[in-house]
Scaffold this motif. Structure first.
Motif, short mmCIF file in Angstrom:
data_model
loop_
_atom_site.label_atom_id
_atom_site.label_comp_id
_atom_site.label_asym_id
_atom_site.label_seq_id
_atom_site.Cartn_x
_atom_site.Cartn_y
_atom_site.Cartn_z
N LEU A 148 0.82 -1.21 0.00
CA LEU A 148 0.00 0.00 0.00
C LEU A 148 0.86 1.26 0.00
CD1 LEU A 148 -2.77 1.39 0.27
CD2 LEU A 148 -2.54 1.14 2.75
N ALA A 149 1.86 1.29 0.85
CA ALA A 149 2.72 2.48 0.94
C ALA A 149 3.48 2.70 -0.36
CB ALA A 149 3.69 2.33 2.11
N LEU A 150 4.04 1.64 -0.94
CA LEU A 150 4.82 1.79 -2.16
C LEU A 150 3.96 2.23 -3.34
CD1 LEU A 150 7.24 -1.29 -1.96
CD2 LEU A 150 7.77 1.10 -1.52
N VAL A 151 2.79 1.63 -3.48
CA VAL A 151 1.93 1.97 -4.62
C VAL A 151 1.42 3.40 -4.51
CG1 VAL A 151 -0.27 1.45 -5.75
CG2 VAL A 151 1.28 -0.39 -5.14
N LEU A 152 0.99 3.80 -3.31
CA LEU A 152 0.49 5.17 -3.14
C LEU A 152 1.58 6.19 -3.45
CD1 LEU A 152 -1.74 4.91 0.05
CD2 LEU A 152 -2.48 5.19 -2.31
N ARG A 153 2.76 5.98 -2.93
CA ARG A 153 3.84 6.94 -3.16
C ARG A 153 4.35 6.89 -4.59
NH1 ARG A 153 4.11 10.81 -2.68
NH2 ARG A 153 6.35 11.04 -2.99
N MET A 154 4.36 5.70 -5.20
CA MET A 154 4.80 5.61 -6.58
C MET A 154 3.86 6.37 -7.50
SD MET A 154 3.94 3.88 -9.60
CE MET A 154 2.93 2.58 -8.94
N MET A 155 2.56 6.19 -7.30
CA MET A 155 1.59 6.89 -8.14
C MET A 155 1.70 8.41 -7.97
SD MET A 155 -1.70 4.37 -7.51
CE MET A 155 -2.80 5.47 -8.41
N ASP A 156 1.91 8.85 -6.75
CA ASP A 156 2.00 10.29 -6.50
C ASP A 156 3.32 10.86 -7.01
OD1 ASP A 156 0.81 12.66 -5.47
OD2 ASP A 156 2.12 12.54 -3.73
N ALA A 157 4.42 10.15 -6.80
CA ALA A 157 5.72 10.65 -7.23
C ALA A 157 5.83 10.69 -8.74
CB ALA A 157 6.84 9.78 -6.64
N PHE A 158 5.22 9.75 -9.43
CA PHE A 158 5.31 9.73 -10.89
C PHE A 158 4.56 10.91 -11.50
CE2 PHE A 158 5.00 8.17 -15.22
CZ PHE A 158 6.18 7.48 -15.37
N ARG A 159 3.60 11.47 -10.77
CA ARG A 159 2.83 12.61 -11.25
C ARG A 159 3.36 13.94 -10.71
NH1 ARG A 159 -1.69 13.05 -9.25
NH2 ARG A 159 -1.58 11.53 -7.57
N VAL A 160 4.61 13.96 -10.28
CA VAL A 160 5.14 15.16 -9.65
C VAL A 160 5.10 16.34 -10.61
CG1 VAL A 160 7.52 14.58 -10.32
CG2 VAL A 160 7.09 16.11 -8.37
N PHE A 161 4.63 17.46 -10.09
CA PHE A 161 4.54 18.67 -10.91
C PHE A 161 4.78 19.93 -10.07
CE2 PHE A 161 1.90 22.26 -12.31
CZ PHE A 161 2.50 22.53 -13.53
N ASP A 162 4.10 20.03 -8.92
CA ASP A 162 4.08 21.28 -8.17
C ASP A 162 5.48 21.73 -7.75
OD1 ASP A 162 1.70 19.72 -8.08
OD2 ASP A 162 0.85 21.09 -6.63
N SER A 163 6.20 20.84 -7.06
CA SER A 163 7.50 21.23 -6.53
C SER A 163 8.49 21.56 -7.64
CB SER A 163 8.05 20.11 -5.64
OG SER A 163 8.17 18.89 -6.37
N ILE A 164 8.42 20.83 -8.76
CA ILE A 164 9.33 21.12 -9.88
C ILE A 164 8.96 22.45 -10.53
CG2 ILE A 164 10.09 20.33 -12.15
CD1 ILE A 164 9.78 17.50 -11.23
N PHE A 165 7.68 22.70 -10.68
CA PHE A 165 7.24 23.90 -11.38
C PHE A 165 7.64 25.18 -10.65
CE2 PHE A 165 3.98 27.11 -12.39
CZ PHE A 165 4.13 27.16 -13.77
N VAL A 166 7.57 25.17 -9.31
CA VAL A 166 7.86 26.40 -8.56
C VAL A 166 9.34 26.54 -8.20
CG1 VAL A 166 5.54 26.49 -7.61
CG2 VAL A 166 7.34 25.32 -6.34
#
Length: 317
Positions: free
Chosen positions: A237-255
């Motif tokens: 559960l922890a790995l899948v949730l974080r993997m899905m969220d990390a692969f969609r990273v946008f906010d921190s990179i954009f700012v």
């Protein structure tokens, strides 16, 4: 003398309507409750997804006069995978996801083991540990951009002054920008992984752990042979949730970097947003988004197979 008898009509019996069974009424009631949510999901999630899949097969640019669309088949997908910027965005996204999730799991598991015992000190530490999770990624990116600035940042100024980093700072270097962003993600989301794993640890049956201790198993043996196999569903559960969220990273990179310097920190989401909202290339941006969804699905399937194999192996032992 005959007395004529008249037949007195009998009163009509009230008609009985066929009433629905209790199970049927219950199913209709549950369907009525779920219908608004289904309509909302279909309107907000499913229909845009189907529309995006359709747009990805067309050369569709909003800047073109009349908004004409030309069917190109899989050309948009081929262009993403063969274009230099698209390839770099795909590689950056995988490097970011694997690096961030790996260290978040290792550190989160260590923190969960340290906070496993109930105590006032552990509860206080857990409360402070969850502070980064309550901050949105956009704000976290702005905070670290200010801290790492070489001219006024509390961290970046001294790192550049002491010669540890280049005069341009960590976020401006082509070799240091992506690792810095990975560190920012680790700082923010490690507490969430630790909280998920801590919940799994507290749900473990105590009698099994006591039996392993009574049998003379060492701490490492108890962790490797008892705790970790029982913790596999929570790990998944922890790995899948974080993997899905990390692969969609946008906010921190954009700012922080905006995808730069050059393409050093461009992820698939950043690349797709630029193509869609900056160049209005809707067909190409839709192909990028669909590739992201496909990669997430494949990585989730890979995690599922690995966890199942580990679970089967642990049960055989």
């Amino acid at each position: 003398m005959s007395i004529a008898t008249t037949a007195i009509p009998s009163p009509r019996q009230p008609s009985r309507r066929k009433s629905l069974r209790f199970d049927d009424r219950r199913q209709l009631f549950l369907l009525a409750l779920a219908l608004p949510a289904v309509v909302y999901i279909a309107a907000v999630a499913i229909w845009p997804l189907v529309q995006g899949i359709g747009y990805s097969f067309f050369d569709y640019n909003l800047l073109r006069r009349g908004g004409a669309k030309t069917f190109v088949g899989l050309d948009n997908y081929v262009q993403v995978l063969t274009d230099g910027t698209g390839q770099r965005a795909l590689i950056n996204t995988f490097v970011f996801t694997i690096g961030a999730v790996f260290f978040e799991f290792i550190l989160g598991l260590g923190l969960a083991m340290l906070l496993w015992r109930d105590g006032r000190f552990n509860r206080i530490c857990l409360a402070f540990l969850l502070i980064p999770v309550t901050i949105t990624p956009l704000v976290v990116g702005l905070i670290f951009r200010a801290l790492l600035a070489v001219d006024y940042g509390y961290i970046g100024y001294y790192l550049a002054e002491w010669g540890i980093t280049s005069p341009r700072g960590l976020l401006a270097g082509t070799t240091t920008a992506l690792p810095t962003l990975i560190f920012i993600d680790i700082w923010e989301w490690t507490p969430l992984v630790a909280l998920i794993l801590l919940a799994g640890l507290k749900a473990l049956p105590g009698d099994i752990l006591e039996a392993a201790f009574a049998d003379g198993a060492t701490s490492w043996q108890r962790f490797r042979l008892v705790i970790l196999p029982l913790l596999l569903p929570t790990v998944f559960l922890a790995l899948v949730l974080r993997m899905m969220d990390a692969f969609r990273v946008f906010d921190s990179i954009f700012v922080t970097t905006g995808g730069g310097p050059g393409d050093a920190t461009t992820s698939l989401m950043v690349y797709g947003v630029k193509q869609g909202l900056q160049f209005f290339n809707i067909g190409y941006a839709s192909a990028i988004a669909n590739i992201s969804i496909l990669c997430i699905a494949l990585m989730a399937a890979a995690f599922t197979l690995l966890i199942r194999r580990a679970d089967v192996k642990a049960n055989e032992q």
